[in-house]
Design a protein around this motif. Structure first.
Motif, PDB file in Angstrom:
ATOM      1  N   ILE A  51       0.552  -1.149   0.083  1.00  0.00           N
ATOM      2  CA  ILE A  51      -0.184  -0.380   0.667  1.00  0.00           C
ATOM      3  C   ILE A  51       0.554   1.225  -0.023  1.00  0.00           C
ATOM      4  CG2 ILE A  51      -1.629   1.510   1.238  1.00  0.00           C
ATOM      5  CD1 ILE A  51      -2.554  -1.716   2.450  1.00  0.00           C
ATOM      6  N   GLU A  52       2.255   1.845   0.543  1.00  0.00           N
ATOM      7  CA  GLU A  52       3.063   2.351   0.906  1.00  0.00           C
ATOM      8  C   GLU A  52       3.412   2.957  -0.966  1.00  0.00           C
ATOM      9  OE1 GLU A  52       5.742   1.297   4.657  1.00  0.00           O
ATOM     10  OE2 GLU A  52       4.086   2.395   5.586  1.00  0.00           O
ATOM     11  N   ALA A  53       4.154   1.607  -1.346  1.00  0.00           N
ATOM     12  CA  ALA A  53       4.541   1.300  -2.073  1.00  0.00           C
ATOM     13  C   ALA A  53       3.581   2.491  -3.652  1.00  0.00           C
ATOM     14  CB  ALA A  53       4.899   0.775  -2.906  1.00  0.00           C
ATOM     15  N   THR A  54       2.222   1.260  -3.233  1.00  0.00           N
ATOM     16  CA  THR A  54       1.566   2.021  -4.171  1.00  0.00           C
ATOM     17  C   THR A  54       1.237   3.501  -4.132  1.00  0.00           C
ATOM     18  OG1 THR A  54       0.886  -0.422  -4.439  1.00  0.00           O
ATOM     19  CG2 THR A  54      -0.546   1.795  -5.316  1.00  0.00           C
ATOM     20  N   TYR A  58       1.339   6.532  -7.033  1.00  0.00           N
ATOM     21  CA  TYR A  58       0.715   7.503  -7.032  1.00  0.00           C
ATOM     22  C   TYR A  58       0.969   8.999  -7.182  1.00  0.00           C
ATOM     23  CZ  TYR A  58      -3.494   9.965  -6.911  1.00  0.00           C
ATOM     24  OH  TYR A  58      -5.053  11.096  -7.401  1.00  0.00           O
ATOM     25  N   GLU A  59       1.561   9.371  -5.788  1.00  0.00           N
ATOM     26  CA  GLU A  59       2.084  10.358  -5.554  1.00  0.00           C
ATOM     27  C   GLU A  59       3.225  10.845  -6.634  1.00  0.00           C
ATOM     28  OE1 GLU A  59       3.241  13.455  -1.531  1.00  0.00           O
ATOM     29  OE2 GLU A  59       4.037  11.428  -2.147  1.00  0.00           O
ATOM     30  N   ARG A  60       4.293  10.314  -7.459  1.00  0.00           N
ATOM     31  CA  ARG A  60       4.817  10.525  -7.829  1.00  0.00           C
ATOM     32  C   ARG A  60       4.271  11.096  -9.418  1.00  0.00           C
ATOM     33  NH1 ARG A  60       6.891   9.048 -11.852  1.00  0.00           N
ATOM     34  NH2 ARG A  60       5.934   7.442 -12.335  1.00  0.00           N
ATOM     35  N   ALA A  61       3.363   9.940  -9.839  1.00  0.00           N
ATOM     36  CA  ALA A  61       2.626   9.918 -10.702  1.00  0.00           C
ATOM     37  C   ALA A  61       1.809  11.963 -10.937  1.00  0.00           C
ATOM     38  CB  ALA A  61       1.938   8.768 -11.360  1.00  0.00           C
ATOM     39  N   ALA A  62       1.103  11.608 -10.177  1.00  0.00           N
ATOM     40  CA  ALA A  62       0.273  12.886  -9.872  1.00  0.00           C
ATOM     41  C   ALA A  62       1.444  14.546 -10.355  1.00  0.00           C
ATOM     42  CB  ALA A  62      -0.700  12.904  -8.980  1.00  0.00           C
ATOM     43  N   ASP A  63       2.373  14.098  -9.633  1.00  0.00           N
ATOM     44  CA  ASP A  63       3.354  15.528  -9.452  1.00  0.00           C
ATOM     45  C   ASP A  63       4.203  15.851 -11.285  1.00  0.00           C
ATOM     46  OD1 ASP A  63       3.172  16.016  -7.162  1.00  0.00           O
ATOM     47  OD2 ASP A  63       4.850  15.166  -6.197  1.00  0.00           O
ATOM     48  N   GLN A  64       4.342  14.262 -11.731  1.00  0.00           N
ATOM     49  CA  GLN A  64       4.906  14.521 -12.801  1.00  0.00           C
ATOM     50  C   GLN A  64       3.559  14.977 -13.673  1.00  0.00           C
ATOM     51  OE1 GLN A  64       5.893  10.333 -14.501  1.00  0.00           O
ATOM     52  NE2 GLN A  64       7.259  11.480 -16.024  1.00  0.00           N
ATOM     53  N   ALA A  65       2.630  14.085 -13.480  1.00  0.00           N
ATOM     54  CA  ALA A  65       1.239  15.026 -14.085  1.00  0.00           C
ATOM     55  C   ALA A  65       0.996  16.615 -14.511  1.00  0.00           C
ATOM     56  CB  ALA A  65       0.477  14.028 -14.509  1.00  0.00           C
ATOM     57  N   ARG A  66       1.169  16.972 -13.070  1.00  0.00           N
ATOM     58  CA  ARG A  66       0.831  18.313 -12.519  1.00  0.00           C
ATOM     59  C   ARG A  66       1.888  18.913 -13.571  1.00  0.00           C
ATOM     60  NH1 ARG A  66      -1.367  16.242  -7.832  1.00  0.00           N
ATOM     61  NH2 ARG A  66       0.935  16.436  -7.290  1.00  0.00           N
ATOM     62  N   GLY A  67       3.129  18.431 -13.378  1.00  0.00           N
ATOM     63  CA  GLY A  67       3.852  18.881 -14.182  1.00  0.00           C
ATOM     64  C   GLY A  67       3.861  19.400 -15.598  1.00  0.00           C
ATOM     65  N   THR A  68       3.583  18.190 -16.003  1.00  0.00           N
ATOM     66  CA  THR A  68       3.477  18.626 -17.834  1.00  0.00           C
ATOM     67  C   THR A  68       2.507  19.863 -18.294  1.00  0.00           C
ATOM     68  OG1 THR A  68       4.079  16.346 -17.775  1.00  0.00           O
ATOM     69  CG2 THR A  68       3.146  16.325 -19.518  1.00  0.00           C
ATOM     70  N   ASP A  69       1.221  18.705 -16.938  1.00  0.00           N
ATOM     71  CA  ASP A  69       0.293  20.861 -17.254  1.00  0.00           C
ATOM     72  C   ASP A  69       0.251  21.921 -17.276  1.00  0.00           C
ATOM     73  OD1 ASP A  69      -1.648  18.154 -17.716  1.00  0.00           O
ATOM     74  OD2 ASP A  69      -2.244  17.867 -15.806  1.00  0.00           O
ATOM     75  N   ARG A  70       1.254  22.126 -16.589  1.00  0.00           N
ATOM     76  CA  ARG A  70       2.180  23.208 -16.052  1.00  0.00           C
ATOM     77  C   ARG A  70       3.278  23.572 -17.375  1.00  0.00           C
ATOM     78  NH1 ARG A  70       2.347  22.466 -11.194  1.00  0.00           N
ATOM     79  NH2 ARG A  70       4.182  21.121 -10.600  1.00  0.00           N
TER      80      ARG A  70
END
Length: 99
Positions: A51-54, A58-70
């Motif tokens: 659960i911790e690894a997942t 998820y947090e890493r992917a969400a940060d990457q997506a936000r950076g891509t959107d910006r």
């Protein structure tokens, strides 16, 4: 508007039948939400380490997506101001909106 109308209605009702307002509030019962479909049962929950690894992934992917959107918004801002034409190896063109 709807909130003001409700407040006015409550003021009138409180003058006419104040006990009715209390009775309306007393009838409201707390209902426990049913389990959502697709949730794991207690014996199906994965180990805490998984659960911790997942959650970390998820947090890493969400940060990457936000950076891509910006980055996309910043690039679009520049490109939207350019007139149609060829700029280096890139061609900027306008297409009519379907709206």
């Amino acid at each position: 508007m709807r909130g003001k109308l409700g407040a006015i209605t409550d003021m009138v009702r409180s003058g006419v039948a104040p006990a009715a307002l209390i009775a309306d509030q007393a009838e409201t019962a707390i209902v426990e939400a049913p389990n959502l479909a697709g949730l794991d049962e207690v014996d199906e929950i994965p180990p805490v380490e998984q659960i911790e690894a997942t959650a970390c992934e998820y947090e890493r992917a969400a940060d990457q997506a936000r950076g891509t959107d910006r980055g996309e918004r910043a690039a679009k801002k520049v490109l939207d101001r350019l007139p149609a034409g060829t700029y280096g190896t890139w061609r900027v063109c306008r297409t009519p909106s379907s709206r």
